[in-house]
Design a protein around this motif. Structure first.
Motif, PDB file in Angstrom:
ATOM      1  N   GLU A   1       2.727  11.879  -5.343  1.00  0.00           N
ATOM      2  CA  GLU A   1       4.111  11.823  -4.857  1.00  0.00           C
ATOM      3  C   GLU A   1       5.064  11.365  -5.960  1.00  0.00           C
ATOM      4  O   GLU A   1       6.246  11.694  -5.940  1.00  0.00           O
ATOM      5  CB  GLU A   1       4.190  10.864  -3.660  1.00  0.00           C
ATOM      6  CG  GLU A   1       5.522  10.907  -2.951  1.00  0.00           C
ATOM      7  CD  GLU A   1       5.538  10.080  -1.677  1.00  0.00           C
ATOM      8  OE1 GLU A   1       6.638   9.770  -1.190  1.00  0.00           O
ATOM      9  OE2 GLU A   1       4.444   9.742  -1.188  1.00  0.00           O
TER      10      GLU A   1
ATOM     11  N   ALA B   1      -1.315   9.008  -7.551  1.00  0.00           N
ATOM     12  CA  ALA B   1      -0.102   9.082  -6.729  1.00  0.00           C
ATOM     13  C   ALA B   1       0.654  10.366  -7.052  1.00  0.00           C
ATOM     14  O   ALA B   1       1.602  10.357  -7.853  1.00  0.00           O
ATOM     15  CB  ALA B   1       0.782   7.852  -6.961  1.00  0.00           C
TER      16      ALA B   1
ATOM     17  N   ARG C   1       2.418   1.675  -3.393  1.00  0.00           N
ATOM     18  CA  ARG C   1       1.389   2.090  -4.350  1.00  0.00           C
ATOM     19  C   ARG C   1       1.109   3.585  -4.232  1.00  0.00           C
ATOM     20  O   ARG C   1       0.900   4.262  -5.235  1.00  0.00           O
ATOM     21  CB  ARG C   1       0.112   1.277  -4.110  1.00  0.00           C
ATOM     22  CG  ARG C   1      -0.981   1.522  -5.136  1.00  0.00           C
ATOM     23  CD  ARG C   1      -2.167   0.608  -4.882  1.00  0.00           C
ATOM     24  NE  ARG C   1      -3.253   0.904  -5.790  1.00  0.00           N
ATOM     25  CZ  ARG C   1      -3.348   0.430  -7.022  1.00  0.00           C
ATOM     26  NH1 ARG C   1      -2.400  -0.376  -7.492  1.00  0.00           N
ATOM     27  NH2 ARG C   1      -4.370   0.734  -7.787  1.00  0.00           N
ATOM     28  N   LYS C   2       1.101   4.096  -2.999  1.00  0.00           N
ATOM     29  CA  LYS C   2       0.895   5.529  -2.805  1.00  0.00           C
ATOM     30  C   LYS C   2       2.021   6.339  -3.443  1.00  0.00           C
ATOM     31  O   LYS C   2       1.824   7.482  -3.849  1.00  0.00           O
ATOM     32  CB  LYS C   2       0.810   5.847  -1.314  1.00  0.00           C
ATOM     33  CG  LYS C   2      -0.489   5.385  -0.665  1.00  0.00           C
ATOM     34  CD  LYS C   2      -0.509   5.736   0.805  1.00  0.00           C
ATOM     35  CE  LYS C   2      -1.806   5.282   1.467  1.00  0.00           C
ATOM     36  NZ  LYS C   2      -1.802   5.582   2.923  1.00  0.00           N
ATOM     37  N   LYS C   3       3.211   5.755  -3.505  1.00  0.00           N
ATOM     38  CA  LYS C   3       4.349   6.426  -4.129  1.00  0.00           C
ATOM     39  C   LYS C   3       4.363   6.251  -5.644  1.00  0.00           C
ATOM     40  O   LYS C   3       5.252   6.777  -6.323  1.00  0.00           O
ATOM     41  CB  LYS C   3       5.653   5.884  -3.544  1.00  0.00           C
ATOM     42  CG  LYS C   3       5.841   6.162  -2.073  1.00  0.00           C
ATOM     43  CD  LYS C   3       7.127   5.530  -1.580  1.00  0.00           C
ATOM     44  CE  LYS C   3       7.307   5.750  -0.077  1.00  0.00           C
ATOM     45  NZ  LYS C   3       8.538   5.081   0.434  1.00  0.00           N
TER      46      LYS C   3
ATOM     47  N   GLN D   1       0.835  -1.205   0.000  1.00  0.00           N
ATOM     48  CA  GLN D   1       0.000   0.000   0.000  1.00  0.00           C
ATOM     49  C   GLN D   1       0.869   1.253   0.000  1.00  0.00           C
ATOM     50  O   GLN D   1       0.574   2.227  -0.704  1.00  0.00           O
ATOM     51  CB  GLN D   1      -0.924  -0.015   1.214  1.00  0.00           C
ATOM     52  CG  GLN D   1      -1.945   1.115   1.222  1.00  0.00           C
ATOM     53  CD  GLN D   1      -2.880   1.036   2.414  1.00  0.00           C
ATOM     54  OE1 GLN D   1      -2.698   0.219   3.302  1.00  0.00           O
ATOM     55  NE2 GLN D   1      -3.893   1.871   2.430  1.00  0.00           N
ATOM     56  N   GLU D   2       1.952   1.247   0.783  1.00  0.00           N
ATOM     57  CA  GLU D   2       2.840   2.407   0.837  1.00  0.00           C
ATOM     58  C   GLU D   2       3.515   2.633  -0.511  1.00  0.00           C
ATOM     59  O   GLU D   2       3.623   3.777  -0.971  1.00  0.00           O
ATOM     60  CB  GLU D   2       3.893   2.200   1.935  1.00  0.00           C
ATOM     61  CG  GLU D   2       3.328   2.276   3.348  1.00  0.00           C
ATOM     62  CD  GLU D   2       4.384   1.952   4.399  1.00  0.00           C
ATOM     63  OE1 GLU D   2       5.490   1.525   3.992  1.00  0.00           O
ATOM     64  OE2 GLU D   2       4.102   2.124   5.599  1.00  0.00           O
TER      65      GLU D   2
ATOM     66  N   LEU E   1      -5.560   4.544  -9.607  1.00  0.00           N
ATOM     67  CA  LEU E   1      -4.392   4.971  -8.833  1.00  0.00           C
ATOM     68  C   LEU E   1      -4.157   6.456  -9.050  1.00  0.00           C
ATOM     69  O   LEU E   1      -4.093   6.922 -10.188  1.00  0.00           O
ATOM     70  CB  LEU E   1      -3.158   4.169  -9.264  1.00  0.00           C
ATOM     71  CG  LEU E   1      -1.824   4.583  -8.625  1.00  0.00           C
ATOM     72  CD1 LEU E   1      -1.854   4.347  -7.119  1.00  0.00           C
ATOM     73  CD2 LEU E   1      -0.669   3.816  -9.254  1.00  0.00           C
TER      74      LEU E   1
END
Length: 361
Positions: free
Chosen positions: A125, A123, A28-30, A25-26, A121
């Motif tokens: 970041e 993201a 994927r957020k990036k 999950q982390e 998605l």
């Protein structure tokens, strides 16, 4: 022994475990997901050329109209600042009308190709400016890495296969190409446009086939990069669940607070029923507010001893009744009413307590 500890440390840091859901999950957020750019390219090309196949005739007519208008009108206009501005504006708007549908289809195809690979998605970041990306040393390492060599070989293979496909299509249609000079401008334009679309669709299908193993490789490489060591998993568990020692201290503190609140209720009890040494249950009954007596405190061994001590200090009557004490402790929790099957026994105890209080008064 130092050598053994170094070996143990090495094996603990070796990334052999699959990534946990939290790390996935982390990442994927990036924006770090398994994705093949070849799939995107192939799908965009295929959808755009299919779009041109179906409505290319309309765009062709529009383009011919623009060319006719240019040669009939613009070449006869007097060149002035205002006329040049008008020509530029008109040509820009016509170009937008021609190009915008193609760009919109390409954008939709790009979103679709990304969606089928990674799902929904967002993201931000991933597009943040990072100065580390400008590091020339890291850049040189990327250029001369094994991954870069693999990408180079892939590109050479794709260029070779695309060249073979294009050459084959041109060879099959060689007769039509050779007589283009004998055709009118309009017929020649449509002949070239048709060959271009056919070559585009063929190349897109070829790239789509080649993108399947690339996507599988990207997925494998992503899983490999995501692997964690046993130490990483242990540290993540600590960060997620908290340090066991801290959790133990927190739990102990909560138990102490609950115990303190329970002991504060003992002086308000009407009676404490004991075992006499191992069990102690404090009961309180208010006929105006309660339907049945309520257990305000209970405990065994040390806790029972403490309950009896507080009861003695606050002049709460203690009654010894071994079966009743055991039954109340087993069948009810703090704050519960006395179970119905024990009503009679508890009522007798309370009646005895009230008689003693009346005598004292």
């Amino acid at each position: 022994m130092p050598y053994l500890s170094l070996n143990l440390q090495f094996f603990a840091d070796e990334k052999t475990e699959k990534a946990t859901p939290k790390k996935r999950q982390e990442q994927r957020k990036k924006g770090q997901v398994a994705k093949s750019n070849d799939v995107n390219t192939a799908i965009i090309l295929l959808i755009v050329f299919l779009f041109l196949w179906f409505i290319g005739g309309m765009l062709g007519y529009k383009l011919i109209d623009i060319m006719e208008h240019t040669f009939r009108e613009y070449l006869l206009m007097e060149l002035t600042p205002s006329s040049i501005t008008a020509i530029f504006y008109e040509l820009t708007m016509e170009a937008v009308v021609l190009v915008l549908p193609i760009m919109a289809i390409a954008m939709i195809a790009g979103v679709f190709s990304s969606y089928i690979q990674v799902g929904p998605l967002f993201a931000p970041e991933a597009i943040k400016m990072k100065l580390s990306k400008l590091d020339p040393i890291k850049g040189a390492k990327r250029i001369f890495s094994v991954r870069a060599l693999v990408e180079l070989l892939k590109s050479l293979l794709k260029i070779s296969l695309v060249g073979i496909v294009v050459f084959t299509i041109l060879w099959i249609n060689l007769d039509s190409v050779m007589i283009l000079a004998l055709k009118s401008v309009e017929d020649g334009f449509y002949q070239i446009a048709m060959l271009t679309v056919i070559m585009g669709i063929a190349v897109a299908l070829l790239l789509l086939i080649l993108s399947i193993p690339d996507y599988l490789y990207q997925k494998y490489d992503h899983e490999k990069q995501m692997k964690m060591s046993k130490k990483d998993i242990k540290d993540e568990h600590k960060n997620t669940e908290g340090d066991p020692r801290i959790k133990s201290k927190r739990r102990q503190k909560q138990m102490e607070m609950a115990m303190q609140r329970m002991m504060q209720e003992v002086p308000k009890a009407d009676v404490v029923i004991t075992n006499p040494t191992h069990y102690a249950i404090a009961l309180r009954y208010d006929g105006e507010k309660m339907d049945a007596p309520v257990i305000v405190a209970k405990g065994v061994d040390y806790v029972a001893l403490k309950i009896k001590g507080i009861a003695r200090t606050n002049n709460v009557i203690t009654v010894e009744n071994k079966p009743l004490a055991r039954a109340l402790y087993a069948q009810a929790e703090i704050g519960d009413q006395v179970p119905e099957d024990l009503f009679k026994a508890v009522a007798e105890v309370l009646a005895y307590v009230y008689r003693l209080k009346n005598k004292e008064v």
